[in-house]
Design an enzyme around this catalytic site. Sequence first.
Site, mmCIF file in Angstrom:
data_model
loop_
_atom_site.group_PDB
_atom_site.id
_atom_site.type_symbol
_atom_site.label_atom_id
_atom_site.label_comp_id
_atom_site.label_asym_id
_atom_site.label_seq_id
_atom_site.Cartn_x
_atom_site.Cartn_y
_atom_site.Cartn_z
ATOM 1 N N ARG A 55 0.856 -1.198 0.000
ATOM 2 C CA ARG A 55 0.000 0.000 0.000
ATOM 3 C C ARG A 55 0.886 1.241 0.000
ATOM 4 O O ARG A 55 0.599 2.234 -0.660
ATOM 5 C CB ARG A 55 -0.954 0.013 1.205
ATOM 6 C CG ARG A 55 -1.656 1.350 1.367
ATOM 7 C CD ARG A 55 -2.963 1.312 2.164
ATOM 8 N NE ARG A 55 -2.974 0.403 3.285
ATOM 9 C CZ ARG A 55 -2.327 0.605 4.451
ATOM 10 N NH1 ARG A 55 -1.622 1.707 4.645
ATOM 11 N NH2 ARG A 55 -2.380 -0.290 5.403
ATOM 12 N N TYR A 108 -14.940 17.193 -16.519
ATOM 13 C CA TYR A 108 -15.298 15.767 -16.574
ATOM 14 C C TYR A 108 -16.420 15.501 -15.566
ATOM 15 O O TYR A 108 -16.358 15.975 -14.425
ATOM 16 C CB TYR A 108 -14.059 14.929 -16.246
ATOM 17 C CG TYR A 108 -14.330 13.456 -16.203
ATOM 18 C CD1 TYR A 108 -14.575 12.754 -17.378
ATOM 19 C CD2 TYR A 108 -14.364 12.771 -14.999
ATOM 20 C CE1 TYR A 108 -14.838 11.389 -17.341
ATOM 21 C CE2 TYR A 108 -14.621 11.412 -14.955
ATOM 22 C CZ TYR A 108 -14.869 10.727 -16.129
ATOM 23 O OH TYR A 108 -15.134 9.384 -16.088
ATOM 24 N N ASP A 180 -6.077 18.865 -15.490
ATOM 25 C CA ASP A 180 -6.355 17.473 -15.848
ATOM 26 C C ASP A 180 -5.885 17.312 -17.295
ATOM 27 O O ASP A 180 -6.504 17.828 -18.224
ATOM 28 C CB ASP A 180 -7.857 17.205 -15.700
ATOM 29 C CG ASP A 180 -8.243 15.774 -16.067
ATOM 30 O OD1 ASP A 180 -7.517 15.147 -16.860
ATOM 31 O OD2 ASP A 180 -9.288 15.312 -15.582
ATOM 32 N N LYS A 205 -6.921 6.232 -19.903
ATOM 33 C CA LYS A 205 -7.190 6.675 -21.268
ATOM 34 C C LYS A 205 -5.933 6.509 -22.131
ATOM 35 O O LYS A 205 -5.500 5.402 -22.345
ATOM 36 C CB LYS A 205 -7.731 8.112 -21.230
ATOM 37 C CG LYS A 205 -8.810 8.337 -20.159
ATOM 38 C CD LYS A 205 -10.087 7.561 -20.395
ATOM 39 C CE LYS A 205 -11.048 7.561 -19.210
ATOM 40 N NZ LYS A 205 -11.333 8.853 -18.594
HETATM 41 C C1 LIG Z 1 -11.867 9.310 -17.381
HETATM 42 C C2 LIG Z 1 -11.505 10.659 -16.897
HETATM 43 C C3 LIG Z 1 -11.350 10.921 -15.535
HETATM 44 C C4 LIG Z 1 -11.618 9.876 -14.461
HETATM 45 O O1 LIG Z 1 -10.708 8.837 -14.548
HETATM 46 P P1 LIG Z 1 -11.039 7.297 -14.129
HETATM 47 O O2 LIG Z 1 -9.764 6.624 -14.433
HETATM 48 O O3 LIG Z 1 -12.201 6.866 -14.964
HETATM 49 O O4 LIG Z 1 -11.385 7.320 -12.675
HETATM 50 C C5 LIG Z 1 -10.961 12.199 -15.168
HETATM 51 N N1 LIG Z 1 -10.758 13.165 -16.083
HETATM 52 C C6 LIG Z 1 -10.918 12.951 -17.404
HETATM 53 C C7 LIG Z 1 -10.685 14.063 -18.365
HETATM 54 C C8 LIG Z 1 -11.292 11.694 -17.860
HETATM 55 O O5 LIG Z 1 -11.467 11.490 -19.172
#
Ligand SMILES: *Cc1c(COP(=O)(O)O)cnc(C)c1O
Length: 385
Positions: A55, A108, A180, A205
Amino acid sequence: MVDDHSELGFETRAIHAGQAPDPRTGAVIVPIYQTSTYAQDGVGGTREGDYEYSRTANPTRTALETALASLEGARHTLAFASGMAASDALLRTVLRPGDHLVLGNDAYGGTFRLIDKVMSLWGVEHTVADLSKVDDVRAAIRPETKLIWCESPTNPLLGIADIAALAGVAHDVGARLVVDNTFATPYLQNPLSLGADVVLHSTTKYLGGHSDVVGGAVVTNEDELRDELFYIRNAAGAVPGPFDAWLTLRGIKTLALRMERHSDNAELVVQSLLSHPKVSKVYYPGLSTHPGHEVAAKQMRRFGGMISFSHVDGEQAALDVAARTKLFILAESLGGIESLIEHPGRMTHASTAGSTLQVPADLLRLSVGIEDGRDLVADLRNALG
Ligand SMILES: *Cc1c(COP(=O)(O)O)cnc(C)c1O
């Protein structure tokens, strides 16, 4: 930071930073250290930096963190179990009851939900603003503002925020700018070099890139913030498993190649959509007609694989297109090697009611993959009829 290879090119760092051959066996690829605990030299004998419990730290995860830090030109990266786990840890590290943050009107959906429905329970307030308008952001600032939370490009309308300008607004009032960077990835955009304080990733992603793993990361140059985040992550425990860290690291090795191909294919698809009679509007920051194009061209290397477009005949016609594509798979998420299509109004953005963003009902979003671009163009033209 050890062996971040900061003098080397991006593609080289993606493959070598944090990824020296395994010291014990010579394994060329970082092993999946599938272990929860580690033998200790003696009671109380562990030294700072030694592994004790997974962890807290795990060598496969460390390799991923070193590589991603190197790609963002940063001192520190902490990996999390998902993008939302990373966002949650960051928000709880930086904000206290009574604090305020500004976020985009097209943030998001999961981020908006976390801030609007969960952080609000703990007395954290927020204001939603159009982050492409610097004056609107300045007007949303309060004495208690500690964060501006920004995405660029945004989802699903591919809006562009001027990261350097927003960093200036944040720093004028002693707040931090979080970017982000999930849509752009470190290959196309490095927010820290533009003045941002923290970068957030959903590694699910493009970084993972193969639609086979969920993960997240927080990236920063601030030593103290890194230590506080490390503390929260260890205390709360939202860590990725070793295999997930390994899959993400495997994805990162080809990020540069994939982003070039995603961008090439997206440009082909955009050109085809622009000339199609059933398409009324194309949203892509690479278009010179896009309102954020100039800023995007300044802060991004290329414009990536995400495209949205509107159907001239409205919502039902858009839904029909999404049902007719054969190569573009009807699915949420994005950033994988395969092409995806979705209807934001009824899918990814159906749960963001309450946000101020109105997603057009005739809108479709594409995550353009790395297939042969001509096949993708033909698939869309068939589906558009
Ligand atoms: C998918 C996404 C998230 C969240 O991420 P997860 O891995 O699904 O928890 C946050 N910001 C953006 C721009 C995203 O496309």
